[in-house]
Write a protein that holds these residues in place. Structure first.
Motif, PDB file in Angstrom:
ATOM      1  N   UNK A 185      46.713  37.008  42.033  1.00 25.65           N
ATOM      2  CA  UNK A 185      46.704  38.141  42.964  1.00 25.65           C
ATOM      3  C   UNK A 185      47.631  37.893  44.146  1.00 25.65           C
ATOM      4  N   UNK A 186      47.609  36.646  44.668  1.00 26.56           N
ATOM      5  CA  UNK A 186      48.389  36.332  45.871  1.00 26.56           C
ATOM      6  C   UNK A 186      49.882  36.212  45.582  1.00 26.56           C
ATOM      7  N   UNK A 187      50.241  35.680  44.407  1.00 26.14           N
ATOM      8  CA  UNK A 187      51.638  35.387  44.107  1.00 26.14           C
ATOM      9  C   UNK A 187      52.248  36.312  43.050  1.00 26.14           C
ATOM     10  N   UNK A 188      51.400  37.096  42.390  1.00 25.66           N
ATOM     11  CA  UNK A 188      51.906  38.092  41.466  1.00 25.66           C
ATOM     12  C   UNK A 188      52.423  37.576  40.139  1.00 25.66           C
ATOM     13  N   UNK A 189      52.011  36.378  39.737  1.00 23.37           N
ATOM     14  CA  UNK A 189      52.421  35.799  38.456  1.00 23.37           C
ATOM     15  C   UNK A 189      51.203  35.206  37.749  1.00 23.37           C
TER      16      UNK A 189
END
Length: 249
Positions: A101-105
């Protein structure tokens, strides 16, 4: 979930009790940049740890997937124990999902010694990896495949102390190099008798402080080598074995 392809770049993160380290790897585990580190806050809360990671990797090159080694018991990306960070705060925390969620990967999280093991072993026979840092980490591998993780660090060894307390960072600071080395040598003798490993790898920040002669089948490794395990964590054969091992626990 999609496995790696030859063009993929992997953000590999090693969370330790003193520092969080990270680098970018290619599909085969070669470093694409020097790894960087940031101080781990004392007794961090899960959200704070995620924010520290965001700060560390903010200026990193583009990556496709995330691999994380965490100092505790991890199952399917969820933290069960965190002896040197605070189990009460982290128990039940889905670190993989939080980082996605935080880094999108997409992210995968395993025990830190397990990830280091994937990075350093030769893949021949029964191999054991131990890390000497804030605590005492361990990983077991058979022909290059991770076996179910055991938190050996939490087992008692002497006078009410577990392995973390016996040869961890605090014990080194309190007892000094000479006595600590005697303790590490004693632990290795125990591991020989209990596990009968073909090869033992010793890593972690305090491995360099070992002064006694090691057996021919014992090798010292570096954090630089261990963090390469982040690439193998995304390889299909390794992941399938990890899933099978978890189902059989």
């Amino acid at each position: 979930m999609k496995q790696t392809s030859p063009g993929d770049k992997i953000l590999s993160i090693d969370i330790g009790g003193s520092h969080v380290k990270a680098t970018i790897l290619n599909h085969e585990g070669a470093l694409q940049m020097e790894y960087e580190k940031i101080v781990t806050p004392p007794s961090p809360k899960p959200k704070q740890l995620v924010e520290v990671i965001q700060t560390l990797v903010k200026a990193f090159p583009v990556y496709d997937k995330i691999s994380v080694g965490f100092p505790g018991y991890v199952k399917n990306g969820v933290i069960f124990t965190a002896p040197n960070l605070g189990t009460d705060a982290f128990k039940g925390f889905d670190l993989a999902k939080a980082l996605e969620k935080a880094l999108g990967k997409p992210a995968r999280v395993v025990n830190d010694a397990d990830m280091q093991g994937l990075g350093v072993v030769d893949g021949k026979g029964f191999e054991m990896v131990v890390t000497l840092g804030t605590g005492f980490g361990t990983a077991l591998l058979s022909d290059g495949y991770l076996l179910p993780h055991l938190e050996i660090s939490q087992l008692p060894i002497r006078k009410g102390k577990n392995y973390d307390e016996y040869i961890g960072e605090k014990a080194l600071e309190k007892e000094g190099d000479v006595k600590w080395n005697k303790r590490v040598k004693n632990v290795i003798e125990i591991l020989k008798k209990v596990f009968n490993y073909d090869t033992l790898y010793i890593g972690g920040g305090n491995a360099r402080k070992i002064t006694f002669k090691l057996d021919a089948n014992i090798k010292l490794t570096s954090n630089r080598d261990g963090i390469k395990g982040g690439a193998r964590l995304w390889k299909e054969d390794t992941r399938e074995h990890l899933i099978t091992s978890k189902k059989n626990q």
